[in-house]
Design a protein around this motif. Structure first.
Motif, PDB file in Angstrom:
ATOM      1  N   ARG A  19       0.846  -1.184   0.000  1.00  0.00           N
ATOM      2  CA  ARG A  19       0.000   0.000   0.000  1.00  0.00           C
ATOM      3  C   ARG A  19       0.877   1.228   0.000  1.00  0.00           C
ATOM      4  O   ARG A  19       1.750   1.399   0.861  1.00  0.00           O
ATOM      5  N   ALA A  20       0.672   2.120  -0.968  1.00  0.00           N
ATOM      6  CA  ALA A  20       1.415   3.378  -1.073  1.00  0.00           C
ATOM      7  C   ALA A  20       0.400   4.496  -1.256  1.00  0.00           C
ATOM      8  O   ALA A  20      -0.324   4.522  -2.254  1.00  0.00           O
ATOM      9  N   GLY A  21       0.332   5.421  -0.294  1.00  0.00           N
ATOM     10  CA  GLY A  21      -0.712   6.429  -0.355  1.00  0.00           C
ATOM     11  C   GLY A  21      -2.070   5.750  -0.306  1.00  0.00           C
ATOM     12  O   GLY A  21      -2.338   4.916   0.553  1.00  0.00           O
ATOM     13  N   ARG A  22      -2.934   6.071  -1.275  1.00  0.00           N
ATOM     14  CA  ARG A  22      -4.237   5.412  -1.360  1.00  0.00           C
ATOM     15  C   ARG A  22      -4.240   4.292  -2.401  1.00  0.00           C
ATOM     16  O   ARG A  22      -5.303   3.792  -2.769  1.00  0.00           O
ATOM     17  N   GLN A  23      -3.069   3.916  -2.883  1.00  0.00           N
ATOM     18  CA  GLN A  23      -2.953   2.919  -3.935  1.00  0.00           C
ATOM     19  C   GLN A  23      -2.501   1.574  -3.366  1.00  0.00           C
ATOM     20  O   GLN A  23      -1.746   1.529  -2.390  1.00  0.00           O
ATOM     21  N   PHE A  24      -2.960   0.480  -4.002  1.00  0.00           N
ATOM     22  CA  PHE A  24      -2.560  -0.867  -3.623  1.00  0.00           C
ATOM     23  C   PHE A  24      -1.903  -1.549  -4.823  1.00  0.00           C
ATOM     24  O   PHE A  24      -2.390  -1.418  -5.960  1.00  0.00           O
ATOM     25  N   LEU A  25      -0.815  -2.269  -4.570  1.00  0.00           N
ATOM     26  CA  LEU A  25      -0.075  -2.964  -5.622  1.00  0.00           C
ATOM     27  C   LEU A  25       0.068  -4.425  -5.220  1.00  0.00           C
ATOM     28  O   LEU A  25       0.657  -4.742  -4.189  1.00  0.00           O
ATOM     29  N   LEU A  26      -0.464  -5.311  -6.050  1.00  0.00           N
ATOM     30  CA  LEU A  26      -0.371  -6.745  -5.815  1.00  0.00           C
ATOM     31  C   LEU A  26       0.751  -7.308  -6.685  1.00  0.00           C
ATOM     32  O   LEU A  26       0.759  -7.113  -7.917  1.00  0.00           O
ATOM     33  N   VAL A  27       1.694  -8.001  -6.076  1.00  0.00           N
ATOM     34  CA  VAL A  27       2.841  -8.563  -6.799  1.00  0.00           C
ATOM     35  C   VAL A  27       2.424  -9.876  -7.452  1.00  0.00           C
ATOM     36  O   VAL A  27       1.847 -10.759  -6.791  1.00  0.00           O
ATOM     37  N   ARG A  28       2.718 -10.005  -8.743  1.00  0.00           N
ATOM     38  CA  ARG A  28       2.483 -11.245  -9.466  1.00  0.00           C
ATOM     39  C   ARG A  28       3.785 -11.690 -10.137  1.00  0.00           C
ATOM     40  O   ARG A  28       4.541 -10.857 -10.651  1.00  0.00           O
ATOM     41  N   LYS A  29       4.047 -13.010 -10.094  1.00  0.00           N
ATOM     42  CA  LYS A  29       5.228 -13.553 -10.748  1.00  0.00           C
ATOM     43  C   LYS A  29       4.799 -14.676 -11.685  1.00  0.00           C
ATOM     44  O   LYS A  29       4.157 -15.643 -11.265  1.00  0.00           O
ATOM     45  N   LYS A  30       5.155 -14.529 -12.956  1.00  0.00           N
ATOM     46  CA  LYS A  30       4.889 -15.549 -13.962  1.00  0.00           C
ATOM     47  C   LYS A  30       6.203 -15.901 -14.653  1.00  0.00           C
ATOM     48  O   LYS A  30       7.266 -15.360 -14.317  1.00  0.00           O
ATOM     49  N   GLU A  31       6.120 -16.784 -15.623  1.00  0.00           N
ATOM     50  CA  GLU A  31       7.335 -17.160 -16.341  1.00  0.00           C
ATOM     51  C   GLU A  31       7.957 -15.957 -17.041  1.00  0.00           C
ATOM     52  O   GLU A  31       9.173 -15.885 -17.207  1.00  0.00           O
ATOM     53  N   SER A  32       7.118 -15.018 -17.448  1.00  0.00           N
ATOM     54  CA  SER A  32       7.626 -13.831 -18.137  1.00  0.00           C
ATOM     55  C   SER A  32       8.272 -12.831 -17.189  1.00  0.00           C
ATOM     56  O   SER A  32       8.898 -11.870 -17.628  1.00  0.00           O
ATOM     57  N   GLY A  33       8.113 -13.027 -15.882  1.00  0.00           N
ATOM     58  CA  GLY A  33       8.725 -12.128 -14.909  1.00  0.00           C
ATOM     59  C   GLY A  33       7.717 -11.552 -13.939  1.00  0.00           C
ATOM     60  O   GLY A  33       6.576 -12.012 -13.826  1.00  0.00           O
ATOM     61  N   PHE A  34       8.154 -10.504 -13.226  1.00  0.00           N
ATOM     62  CA  PHE A  34       7.303  -9.880 -12.208  1.00  0.00           C
ATOM     63  C   PHE A  34       6.413  -8.805 -12.829  1.00  0.00           C
ATOM     64  O   PHE A  34       6.802  -8.124 -13.797  1.00  0.00           O
ATOM     65  N   SER A  35       5.234  -8.627 -12.229  1.00  0.00           N
ATOM     66  CA  SER A  35       4.341  -7.532 -12.617  1.00  0.00           C
ATOM     67  C   SER A  35       3.597  -7.058 -11.380  1.00  0.00           C
ATOM     68  O   SER A  35       3.579  -7.722 -10.342  1.00  0.00           O
ATOM     69  N   LEU A  36       2.974  -5.883 -11.502  1.00  0.00           N
ATOM     70  CA  LEU A  36       2.188  -5.295 -10.424  1.00  0.00           C
ATOM     71  C   LEU A  36       0.761  -5.087 -10.909  1.00  0.00           C
ATOM     72  O   LEU A  36       0.540  -4.489 -11.970  1.00  0.00           O
ATOM     73  N   VAL A  37      -0.206  -5.569 -10.132  1.00  0.00           N
ATOM     74  CA  VAL A  37      -1.610  -5.282 -10.406  1.00  0.00           C
ATOM     75  C   VAL A  37      -2.000  -4.098  -9.521  1.00  0.00           C
ATOM     76  O   VAL A  37      -1.864  -4.152  -8.303  1.00  0.00           O
ATOM     77  N   HIS A  38      -2.484  -3.035 -10.146  1.00  0.00           N
ATOM     78  CA  HIS A  38      -2.721  -1.759  -9.470  1.00  0.00           C
ATOM     79  C   HIS A  38      -4.206  -1.618  -9.133  1.00  0.00           C
ATOM     80  O   HIS A  38      -5.077  -1.721 -10.006  1.00  0.00           O
ATOM     81  N   TYR A  39      -4.503  -1.380  -7.834  1.00  0.00           N
ATOM     82  CA  TYR A  39      -5.873  -1.158  -7.361  1.00  0.00           C
ATOM     83  C   TYR A  39      -5.956   0.209  -6.679  1.00  0.00           C
ATOM     84  O   TYR A  39      -4.972   0.689  -6.107  1.00  0.00           O
ATOM     85  N   ASP A  40      -7.149   0.802  -6.734  1.00  0.00           N
ATOM     86  CA  ASP A  40      -7.351   2.030  -5.974  1.00  0.00           C
ATOM     87  C   ASP A  40      -7.875   1.685  -4.586  1.00  0.00           C
ATOM     88  O   ASP A  40      -8.003   0.506  -4.222  1.00  0.00           O
ATOM     89  N   ALA A  41      -8.189   2.714  -3.794  1.00  0.00           N
ATOM     90  CA  ALA A  41      -8.576   2.495  -2.393  1.00  0.00           C
ATOM     91  C   ALA A  41      -9.881   1.722  -2.263  1.00  0.00           C
ATOM     92  O   ALA A  41     -10.141   1.103  -1.230  1.00  0.00           O
ATOM     93  N   LYS A  42     -10.730   1.715  -3.318  1.00  0.00           N
ATOM     94  CA  LYS A  42     -11.997   0.997  -3.262  1.00  0.00           C
ATOM     95  C   LYS A  42     -11.903  -0.398  -3.849  1.00  0.00           C
ATOM     96  O   LYS A  42     -12.916  -1.088  -3.984  1.00  0.00           O
ATOM     97  N   GLY A  43     -10.678  -0.819  -4.202  1.00  0.00           N
ATOM     98  CA  GLY A  43     -10.498  -2.171  -4.701  1.00  0.00           C
ATOM     99  C   GLY A  43     -10.716  -2.325  -6.186  1.00  0.00           C
ATOM    100  O   GLY A  43     -10.764  -3.449  -6.698  1.00  0.00           O
ATOM    101  N   ARG A  44     -10.844  -1.224  -6.916  1.00  0.00           N
ATOM    102  CA  ARG A  44     -11.036  -1.307  -8.363  1.00  0.00           C
ATOM    103  C   ARG A  44      -9.690  -1.445  -9.061  1.00  0.00           C
ATOM    104  O   ARG A  44      -8.764  -0.685  -8.775  1.00  0.00           O
ATOM    105  N   GLU A  45      -9.593  -2.411  -9.972  1.00  0.00           N
ATOM    106  CA  GLU A  45      -8.331  -2.618 -10.686  1.00  0.00           C
ATOM    107  C   GLU A  45      -8.130  -1.495 -11.702  1.00  0.00           C
ATOM    108  O   GLU A  45      -9.008  -1.208 -12.521  1.00  0.00           O
ATOM    109  N   LEU A  46      -6.963  -0.864 -11.638  1.00  0.00           N
ATOM    110  CA  LEU A  46      -6.654   0.260 -12.521  1.00  0.00           C
ATOM    111  C   LEU A  46      -5.728  -0.131 -13.661  1.00  0.00           C
ATOM    112  O   LEU A  46      -5.585   0.625 -14.619  1.00  0.00           O
TER     113      LEU A  46
END
Length: 759
Positions: free
Chosen positions: A510-537
């Motif tokens: 959680r950074a400020g009002r933003q949430f970042l979910l870490v995902r790791k796949k064969e292609s590498g790392f990525s971040l799924v970005h959500y706002d404070a209400k849980g909506r994927e951005l």
């Protein structure tokens, strides 16, 4: 004036604390007299026009109003205009008939052979001296007397408080000061300009290096004004120079902005001018240390190295039957059982600077005095409370995305062993959003402390984001462990800015009002970005190397309108199968959701519901000795890993060998490169390194983030000054280095040759 009847209680100061003491003393049948040099409720009277006084200000949402008789109960209030609150308390004074002398100043205090005190006073209306005799004296002096605006020129006409923000519409305005009053003035003027469709700006000038901290009650509205209005320009390291007369015969205040230091050239500064009637100087007040010392009341330096007022648990000073109340004790004071003991053994107590705390102080002192006047040998005080409205119903969660369900089930908290009576091994410090620390809660060794909404060691019934049993801290022989006890909204550990933390698939930041979910796949790392209400951005792939994220970051802009984010909030480092994260000394911090449990280090911060805490370990505790050993190992080995964390730091061996003597001119040699450069007057070692292309990591440039530590190889005697309290704290608590042999490059200036190693 002269009143030779011996009073039970003399109160000096007519703010909330003084009035509460007088009203409660009156209810208890004490002979009370109250002196106020200016006007009752002066400080609140001088707040800006239409200011709303909130009972939850400054941590007041965690407190209740003190109990007493009918007069004290009438002192409780909800959100109220500042003028209405002043009128309410003055009406209480009139209804009570308490003995109040306005315009009378305390000049001296002498203890007589009888044990009573003779107060020497001066009546400003009659211009006459007088004396008052009292058995007990309570001093509610606030923060003291206003500081002088000590600059050349005629300062008459510069406002020292904001009366009406609309008076600053139409032209650029200037607010000077780094405290809450300055922040309130900036917000009010900014909003007034927007309401009037005025596109001119408000300049905020202060001497500090960073944006001043704002109180919890102001945090949301300030960031909305700063990010939303777009008309606030803040200037750190700036200061007023003088008042001069312009070509138009108007008087202007000259404000010096940032200094530019360039090798081989004079220091350059820029100066801006404001008509002085468009300036507000919220320059604060100084503690009346000299006045108190003349009475025999002195401040002391506690274990944190800071100067504090000293009282016992009854708020009594080293002078028997003389008490301190209210803001004079804020933001912290020392509590002593034996005033003759070493001050470093005194307990440091956080004192909230709000009206509820002041009222509580006044009621407590009045009840202590009543018992002592009655001859009680064993004093027992219970201020009670007046119930606040019922808390709202518990919410449904912090964010409503599926990622919150990926945390494994955690068993319920086990039975707690009895609390130990030994010396606390650690302290849990409450932290307000602006960074201000609240009171410390001792944590005994071999104990578990539970945190939740109800029925826990630390309960917060009004926090709707907190589960009934949310988290626990276990303190044992090998350290402290923070555990999520199956909460709905999670426990978040603050990401450190002095070292990198390892991330794995499924971690939630959680950074400020933003949430970042870490995902790791064969292609590498990525971040799924959500706002404070849980909506994927969106989703952001992370390539090898570093990725800086924030509000206006070069690589990844999370939300340009989120004022709770710093411009450069955090940095990710990707190396094949490893993802590391580090906070860039951001204003509000970056937080990582705890999976089950995590071991805590000294200085670690975390958030439970809306509550933020900081863990402070006792320096001589068993598990803190492990921290000291780690420091020693770090200094002696080229690679080290701190136990209980996933952080590994590597230290390159020095190539300098024994340093050769350098010339008498102020030169610095940077190791391991061996490069040497002259140092110009006023330059820090960080500025020298950056100006000459020496690789150094420096982020905040103010001694806070701890990203640029150096070790002094030789020439330590040629440093201009030893590390200050702030730098020493950063070195110890963030960098885990010893102040003195090690410094922060952004804070160190030299007067002779030195050789340093960049760590």
């Amino acid at each position: 004036m002269s009143d030779q009847e011996t009073m039970d209680l003399l109160i000096v100061g007519g703010g909330p604390a003084g009035l509460a003491a007088a009203l409660r003393g009156h209810e208890l049948g004490l002979k009370v007299v109250l002196l106020e040099a200016d006007d009752l409720m002066r400080r609140i009277r001088d707040y800006s026009k239409d200011k709303l006084i909130l009972p939850g200000f400054g941590g007041g949402d965690h407190m209740r109003f003190p109990d007493g008789g009918s007069l004290i109960k009438r002192m409780a209030f909800g959100p109220i205009d500042k003028d209405d609150l002043c009128a309410l308390y003055k009406e209480l004074r009139r209804d009570s008939g308490i003995n109040v002398h306005v315009g009378v100043e305390l000049l001296g205090l002498t203890r007589q052979e009888s044990g009573d005190y003779q107060a020497r006073v001066f009546d400003h209306r009659t211009r006459m001296d007088g004396t008052i005799i009292a058995r007990h004296v309570a001093l509610a002096l606030g923060r003291g007397v206003p500081r002088r605006f000590d600059i050349p020129g005629d300062t008459e006409g510069i406002s020292f408080r904001l009366e009406d923000a609309r008076n600053f519409v139409g032209q650029p305005a200037c607010v000077i000061g780094g405290g809450t009053s300055a922040a309130e003035a900036v917000i009010a003027i900014s909003n007034a300009k927007v309401a009037a469709k005025d596109r001119t700006e408000v300049f905020w000038s202060y001497r500090g290096d960073r944006l001043p901290r704002v109180s919890k009650a102001l945090a949301e509205v300030f960031f909305e004004a700063y990010a939303g209005n777009g008309n606030i320009r803040y200037h750190p390291r700036s200061e007023p120079l003088m008042v001069c007369v312009g070509d138009d015969r108007r008087q202007y205040l000259l404000l010096r902005l940032d200094r530019r230091v360039m090798p081989g050239r004079p220091v350059e500064t820029s100066v801006v001018e404001f008509p002085k009637e468009l300036c507000v100087a919220c320059i604060g007040e100084d503690l009346p240390e000299e006045l108190l010392a003349s009475f025999g009341i002195r401040m002391a330096v506690g274990r944190r190295g800071k100067k504090r007022m000293v009282v016992n648990r009854f708020l009594e000073t080293e002078l028997p039957n003389v008490y301190l109340m209210g803001d004079i004790l804020s933001q912290a004071h020392l509590e002593a059982e034996d005033f003759s003991a070493d001050p470093k053994t005194f307990k440091e107590v956080r004192h909230r600077g709000n009206i509820k705390a002041a009222l509580r102080d006044g009621v407590l002192v009045a009840q202590v005095v009543r018992q002592r006047v009655d001859g009680a040998s064993d004093i027992s005080v219970d201020v009670g409370d007046v119930a606040d409205p019922e808390p709202p119903e518990e919410g449904t969660g912090l964010i409503s995305v599926d990622v919150m369900d990926e945390t494994p089930e955690v068993p319920a908290t086990s039975a707690r062993p009895p609390k130990s009576e030994q010396k606390p091994a650690a302290w849990l410090v409450g932290v307000l959003p602006g960074g201000m620390e609240e009171e410390e809660r001792p944590l005994a060794a071999n104990s578990i402390t539970t945190i939740g909404r109800r029925g826990c060691d630390l309960s917060f019934p009004d926090d709707t984001l907190m589960s009934k049993s949310h988290a626990s801290i276990a303190v044992g022989e090998d350290g402290a462990v923070l555990r999520d006890d199956g909460s709905a909204n999670g426990v978040f550990l603050k990401v450190r800015s002095d070292s990198k933390s390892s991330l794995i698939d499924g971690d939630l930041l959680r950074a400020g009002r933003q949430f970042l979910l870490v995902r790791k796949k064969e292609s590498g790392f990525s971040l799924v970005h959500y706002d404070a209400k849980g909506r994927e951005l969106g989703q952001h792939g992370l390539k090898s190397g570093t990725v800086i994220a924030g509000r206006k970051a070069p690589d990844l802009i999370l939300d340009a309108n989120d004022g709770t984010l710093s411009r450069r909030q955090l940095v990710f480092t990707v190396d094949t199968d490893t993802l590391l994260v580090k906070d860039l000394a951001s204003a509000n911090g970056t937080f990582l959701r705890v999976r089950d449990s995590v071991r805590l280090r000294h200085g670690d911060g975390f958030q439970v519901g809306r509550q933020r805490f900081l863990l402070s370990l006792r320096r001589d505790s068993v598990f803190d000795a492990g921290l000291q050993r780690t420091r020693k190992d770090k200094a002696e080995s080229s690679e080290w890993t701190e136990a209980g964390t996933s952080v590994a730091l590597k230290r390159e061996p020095s190539t300098s060998g024994s340093s050769a003597a350098v010339a008498a001119a102020p030169l610095v040699i940077f190791q391991p490169s061996g490069k040497r450069f002259p140092v110009l007057p006023g330059q820090t070692l960080c500025e020298v390194a950056e100006a000459n292309g020496v690789q150094i990591s420096a982020e905040c440039h103010s001694g806070v983030c701890g990203s640029d530590p150096i070790r002094i190889i030789s020439g330590r005697e040629n440093l201009e000054s030893p590390p200050g309290d702030g730098e020493a704290e950063t070195l110890e608590e963030l960098c885990e280095l010893e102040p003195g042999p090690c410094r922060l490059a952004c804070m160190a200036r030299i007067k002779g040759p030195v050789e340093v190693e960049i760590l």
